[in-house]
Write a protein that holds these residues in place. Structure first.
Motif, mmCIF file in Angstrom:
data_model
loop_
_atom_site.group_PDB
_atom_site.id
_atom_site.type_symbol
_atom_site.label_atom_id
_atom_site.label_comp_id
_atom_site.label_asym_id
_atom_site.label_seq_id
_atom_site.Cartn_x
_atom_site.Cartn_y
_atom_site.Cartn_z
ATOM 1 N N MET A 161 39.527 80.644 36.471
ATOM 2 C CA MET A 161 39.591 82.008 36.983
ATOM 3 C C MET A 161 39.228 82.123 38.460
ATOM 4 O O MET A 161 39.682 83.042 39.137
ATOM 5 C CB MET A 161 38.667 82.923 36.165
ATOM 6 N N LEU A 179 42.948 79.996 40.282
ATOM 7 C CA LEU A 179 43.694 81.200 40.667
ATOM 8 C C LEU A 179 43.718 81.379 42.181
ATOM 9 O O LEU A 179 44.723 81.786 42.746
ATOM 10 C CB LEU A 179 43.093 82.447 40.005
ATOM 11 N N GLU A 180 42.622 81.057 42.824
ATOM 12 C CA GLU A 180 42.551 81.189 44.289
ATOM 13 C C GLU A 180 43.379 80.102 44.977
ATOM 14 O O GLU A 180 44.037 80.358 45.977
ATOM 15 C CB GLU A 180 41.095 81.094 44.778
ATOM 16 N N VAL A 194 47.855 76.508 39.223
ATOM 17 C CA VAL A 194 48.234 77.583 38.317
ATOM 18 C C VAL A 194 49.557 77.321 37.599
ATOM 19 O O VAL A 194 50.149 78.238 37.035
ATOM 20 C CB VAL A 194 48.274 78.968 39.029
ATOM 21 N N PHE A 241 47.179 75.475 33.525
ATOM 22 C CA PHE A 241 46.354 76.670 33.429
ATOM 23 C C PHE A 241 46.072 77.037 31.974
ATOM 24 O O PHE A 241 44.936 77.339 31.603
ATOM 25 C CB PHE A 241 47.028 77.828 34.178
#
Length: 110
Positions: free
Chosen positions: A27, A31-32, A38, A43
Motif C-alpha cells: 500500500m 503503490l507509490e 504494481v 500486487f
C-alpha cells in the motif's frame, strides 16, 4: 484445552509481522513506486500473502488443528511472494519477512 507452545507463539508473531510488512509495503512502497511494483500478479500476490498470514495467525490463536492446513498454504504463498519481491527489487524487508514466516509455518504444518 489448547496449549500454546513457544514455537506456535513464535509462528503467530512471524505471521503477524509478515502480514504487516506485506500489506504496508504493497500500500505504501509499491503503490507509490508504480511500474513493476504494481503489476497485477505481483500486487495481488502481496495482498494474498498478507491475507494468508493473518488467517494463519488467527487459526493458531483460535486453537484449531486446522492451523496445519493454513500454515502449509501460508508457507507456500510466502515463498512465492518472497521470490516475486526479489524479482521486483528494492523490497528486502518483505523478502526477509516472507522467508522467516515460511520457515516458521513449515514447522507448524509438519
Amino acid at each position: 484445552m489448547h496449549h500454546m507452545t513457544a514455537e506456535m507463539q513464535a509462528c503467530i508473531d512471524e505471521c503477524l509481522r509478515c502480514h504487516s510488512t506485506c500489506l504496508g509495503m504493497a500500500m505504501n512502497h509499491c503503490l507509490e513506486a508504480g511500474g513493476k511494483h504494481v503489476e497485477p500478479e505481483h500486487f495481488r500476490l502481496m495482498l494474498a500473502c498478507a491475507e494468508m498470514c493473518q488467517t494463519s495467525a488467527n487459526f493458531m490463536l483460535i486453537g484449531t488443528r486446522h492451523h496445519k492446513h493454513t500454515c502449509r498454504e501460508c508457507a507456500e504463498i510466502c515463498e512465492e511472494c518472497a521470490r516475486s519481491c526479489e524479482q521486483v527489487g528494492g523490497m528486502d524487508d518483505c523478502v526477509q519477512a516472507c522467508r522467516r514466516c515460511a520457515e516458521s509455518c513449515r514447522k507448524m504444518a509438519a
